[in-house]
Design a protein around this motif. Structure first.
Motif, PDB file in Angstrom:
ATOM      1  N   TRP A  72      -1.575   3.287  13.879  1.00  0.00           N
ATOM      2  CA  TRP A  72      -2.630   2.635  12.780  1.00  0.00           C
ATOM      3  C   TRP A  72      -3.293   1.135  14.139  1.00  0.00           C
ATOM      4  O   TRP A  72      -4.841   1.763  13.675  1.00  0.00           O
ATOM      5  CB  TRP A  72      -2.499   2.096  11.757  1.00  0.00           C
ATOM      6  CG  TRP A  72      -3.328   1.046  10.613  1.00  0.00           C
ATOM      7  CD1 TRP A  72      -3.799   2.660   9.631  1.00  0.00           C
ATOM      8  CD2 TRP A  72      -4.228   0.590  10.958  1.00  0.00           C
ATOM      9  NE1 TRP A  72      -4.898   1.895   9.149  1.00  0.00           N
ATOM     10  CE2 TRP A  72      -4.846   0.735  10.044  1.00  0.00           C
ATOM     11  CE3 TRP A  72      -3.779  -0.656  11.438  1.00  0.00           C
ATOM     12  CZ2 TRP A  72      -5.810  -0.242   9.491  1.00  0.00           C
ATOM     13  CZ3 TRP A  72      -4.512  -1.774  11.254  1.00  0.00           C
ATOM     14  CH2 TRP A  72      -5.165  -1.429   9.949  1.00  0.00           C
ATOM     15  N   SER A 131     -12.142   1.524   5.712  1.00  0.00           N
ATOM     16  CA  SER A 131     -10.950   2.365   4.304  1.00  0.00           C
ATOM     17  C   SER A 131     -10.179   2.369   5.429  1.00  0.00           C
ATOM     18  O   SER A 131      -8.716   2.801   4.554  1.00  0.00           O
ATOM     19  CB  SER A 131     -11.936   4.070   4.930  1.00  0.00           C
ATOM     20  OG  SER A 131     -11.490   4.637   4.480  1.00  0.00           O
ATOM     21  N   ALA A 132     -10.177   2.526   6.773  1.00  0.00           N
ATOM     22  CA  ALA A 132      -8.525   2.418   7.383  1.00  0.00           C
ATOM     23  C   ALA A 132      -7.566   1.144   6.637  1.00  0.00           C
ATOM     24  O   ALA A 132      -6.986   1.436   6.629  1.00  0.00           O
ATOM     25  CB  ALA A 132      -8.722   3.041   8.845  1.00  0.00           C
ATOM     26  N   THR A 140      -7.946  -0.278   4.266  1.00  0.00           N
ATOM     27  CA  THR A 140      -7.534  -0.059   2.675  1.00  0.00           C
ATOM     28  C   THR A 140      -6.500   0.352   2.415  1.00  0.00           C
ATOM     29  O   THR A 140      -5.512   0.157   1.774  1.00  0.00           O
ATOM     30  CB  THR A 140      -9.015  -0.412   2.016  1.00  0.00           C
ATOM     31  OG1 THR A 140     -10.557  -0.652   2.560  1.00  0.00           O
ATOM     32  CG2 THR A 140      -8.609   0.104   0.117  1.00  0.00           C
ATOM     33  N   SER A 141      -6.874   2.141   3.268  1.00  0.00           N
ATOM     34  CA  SER A 141      -5.382   2.456   2.554  1.00  0.00           C
ATOM     35  C   SER A 141      -3.608   1.776   3.278  1.00  0.00           C
ATOM     36  O   SER A 141      -3.232   2.420   2.715  1.00  0.00           O
ATOM     37  CB  SER A 141      -6.093   3.884   3.402  1.00  0.00           C
ATOM     38  OG  SER A 141      -7.162   4.807   3.202  1.00  0.00           O
ATOM     39  N   ALA A 163      -2.825  -0.504   0.930  1.00  0.00           N
ATOM     40  CA  ALA A 163      -2.198   0.421   0.063  1.00  0.00           C
ATOM     41  C   ALA A 163      -0.684   0.708   0.288  1.00  0.00           C
ATOM     42  O   ALA A 163      -0.307   1.228  -1.047  1.00  0.00           O
ATOM     43  CB  ALA A 163      -3.415   0.999  -0.347  1.00  0.00           C
ATOM     44  N   ASP A 164      -0.749   0.993   1.491  1.00  0.00           N
ATOM     45  CA  ASP A 164       0.128   1.802   1.608  1.00  0.00           C
ATOM     46  C   ASP A 164       1.898   1.213   1.868  1.00  0.00           C
ATOM     47  O   ASP A 164       2.845   1.136   1.347  1.00  0.00           O
ATOM     48  CB  ASP A 164       0.002   2.460   2.985  1.00  0.00           C
ATOM     49  CG  ASP A 164       1.764   3.723   3.292  1.00  0.00           C
ATOM     50  OD1 ASP A 164       2.062   3.754   2.422  1.00  0.00           O
ATOM     51  OD2 ASP A 164       2.342   3.273   3.779  1.00  0.00           O
ATOM     52  N   THR A 186      -4.604  -5.287  -2.099  1.00  0.00           N
ATOM     53  CA  THR A 186      -5.812  -4.912  -0.987  1.00  0.00           C
ATOM     54  C   THR A 186      -7.321  -4.963  -1.213  1.00  0.00           C
ATOM     55  O   THR A 186      -7.317  -5.528  -1.909  1.00  0.00           O
ATOM     56  CB  THR A 186      -5.481  -3.244  -0.983  1.00  0.00           C
ATOM     57  OG1 THR A 186      -6.007  -2.613   0.237  1.00  0.00           O
ATOM     58  CG2 THR A 186      -6.199  -2.673  -2.225  1.00  0.00           C
TER      59      THR A 186
END
Length: 516
Positions: A377, A395-396, A398-399, A402-403, A507
């Protein structure tokens, strides 16, 4: 002037050592016999816990009293294990040479190194240096080659069927050692022992044994000369029979060492020692260190890039309450600079590879993401920043956040703990991004301190983070404080980014950016 002064003091110390070395007054002994000590003289020093030493030497036969050999030199090899911090055991084999016409060795062995004299040694630490008072020495009792009782005359080939051993190197001793630091030069070791020599091939003695060693430790500098001589450990000793001079040189930390001596000032012996510190493999792994960091509620941003007094990181203990000594001794931190006036050392990662490996492991253990692999990542995120794809990076990010499982950190129960969690989360992410980019975290400027600046070849990103605030507030702070001013004369594109995080969703809540 400071370095010149240090050199003068070093010359005086070395001169004093060399005067001692030049006196020419052996039992086969310590480093050259495969145990911890000086050259032949025993000391009270011990290896690190769970250290394996594997080595071999070329030995002049005269100090060994192997007078009946037709060759000048013989060889030995050994294995030594520090089972506990207070117990060391070793096994040594010394090769015997079969002379032409020997009546002891069979004819097919003549002219060859054939038989091996095997011996064991044991060392027990009974008192640790500084246990009671800072000036108290360390004390060790030990025995070399204890295979034959003295009632058999000290042992010998003719009686080995009765006594079970040759006992060429039998000795019992008690040794004391005290270390004294010499500012900006190194560490002086003073050693005193009482030895009971009981070898087979020469007269027995009960005598004192004395020795000194000086391990060079000049302040870290860019000079390659200083870096080279800092691996040198000078040794001088009176081993109850002869005065010997020599040195030990560490080629690679404490893993590969060269040992050389002049016994009685004229008989050369030398060899190589390889050390493996097995306890580091268990207790020096990132996983174990992450547990230490969590146990002590410490974070890597609070440990790296700071100056320390040497007493804060040189004491190696696997169960130490503070993780700094463990991290330093394990090689993840190294000395970057030295402040001679305050006698403090700057500790940080030695290079990007070490930093990347360690921070990746720490981040993986800290975040515990369900889907993402941390190192992959990070590389993907760097590519997006290098290409100016800030929307995709948002976006990356945030994802990724959230993970992270919500319950991965059960200690996040207060506002302060939640804020500290987010600070550390972004510290780890940014430090990993900084492996590939030029990174400034909490950089102080004339009107304030910016949270983060990331520089790539074509872009400069100025980040300001807010927890449960607004991205507009973060962006406005960048403009009001003039965080972008130092970079606006550059040809690169400068982008200010305000990010707001939610303590509820854990997030990114808002993201705003502006080209300056």
């Amino acid at each position: 002037m400071g370095f010149i002064s240090n050199k003068k003091r070093l010359y005086r110390v070395l001169t004093a050592v060399l005067v001692f070395l030049s006196i020419s007054f052996s039992v086969s002994g310590q480093v050259l016999r495969g145990t911890t000590g000086l050259l032949h003289a025993p000391t009270a020093e011990m290896q690190r816990d769970k250290t394996f030493m594997l080595g071999g030497n070329v030995l002049d036969i005269t100090p060994l009293h192997y007078y009946d050999f037709d060759v000048r030199y013989t060889f030995n090899y050994y294995l030594n294990i520090t089972v506990f911090p207070w117990l060391e055991v070793g096994y040594t084999c010394t090769l015997n040479y079969a002379n032409e016409g020997s009546t002891y060795f069979p004819e097919q062995s003549w002219g060859k190194y054939t038989n091996q004299d095997r011996s064991f040694n044991f060392r027990l630490r009974v008192w640790k240096e500084g246990w009671w008072k800072t000036w108290t020495p360390q004390i060790v009792i030990g025995v070399d080659d204890p295979g034959t009782h003295d009632s058999y005359g000290g042992g010998g080939i003719s009686s080995r069927d009765q006594n079970g051993g040759n006992c060429f190197f039998t000795r019992y001793y008690i040794a004391a050692t005290k270390h004294v630091g010499v500012d900006n030069l190194g560490m002086l070791g003073v050693h005193l022992a009482w030895g009971l020599d009981r070898p087979t091939t020469w007269e027995h003695h009960n005598r004192p044994v004395i020795g000194v060693n000086f391990r060079l430790g000049l302040p870290a500098q860019e000079s390659w000369v200083v870096k080279m001589i800092n691996g040198l450990n000078l040794m001088a000793e009176y081993d109850a029979r002869t005065c010997n001079v020599g040195f030990e040189y560490s080629f690679w930390e404490d893993y590969v060492n060269l040992v050389a001596e002049l016994n009685n000032g004229k008989y050369f012996s030398g060899g190589l020692v390889f050390k493996i510190h097995l306890k580091w493999f268990a207790s020096g792994t990132p996983t174990y260190l992450v547990k230490l960091l969590r146990h002590n509620h410490e974070q890597m941003d609070e440990l790296t890039g700071r100056y320390y007094d040497p007493s804060m990181f040189v004491d190696y203990k696997a169960d130490v309450e503070k993780p700094l000594p463990m991290i330093y001794q394990s090689g993840y931190l190294t000395i970057k600079e030295y402040d001679p006036r305050r006698n403090r050392y700057l500790l940080d990662f030695p290079n990007n590879e070490v930093k990347k490996g360690f921070l990746t492991m720490v981040a993986a253990n800290y975040f515990k993401p369900k889907e993402f692999e941390v190192s992959n990542w990070i590389v993907d995120a760097v590519i997006l920043l290098e290409e100016g794809e800030t929307t995709a990076f948002c976006s990356a990010l945030t994802s990724f956040l959230a993970d992270i499982p919500y319950d991965s950190h059960g200690s996040i129960k207060t506002v302060e703990a939640t804020e500290k969690h987010f600070q550390y989360t972004f510290y780890l992410i940014l430090r990993l991004l900084g492996v590939y980019c030029l990174l400034h975290v909490e950089k102080t400027q004339s009107r304030g301190r910016v949270d983060c600046v990331l520089e790539t070849k074509d872009y400069v990103y100025i980040f300001e983070f807010k927890l449960d605030g607004t991205a507009a507030e973060a962006l406005q702070q960048i403009e009001d404080k003039g965080y972008a001013i130092p970079y606006q004369t550059a040809t690169r594109k400068v982008t200010a980014i305000g990010i707001s995080f939610s303590s509820e969703t854990m997030t990114v809540e808002e993201w705003e950016e502006k080209t300056l």
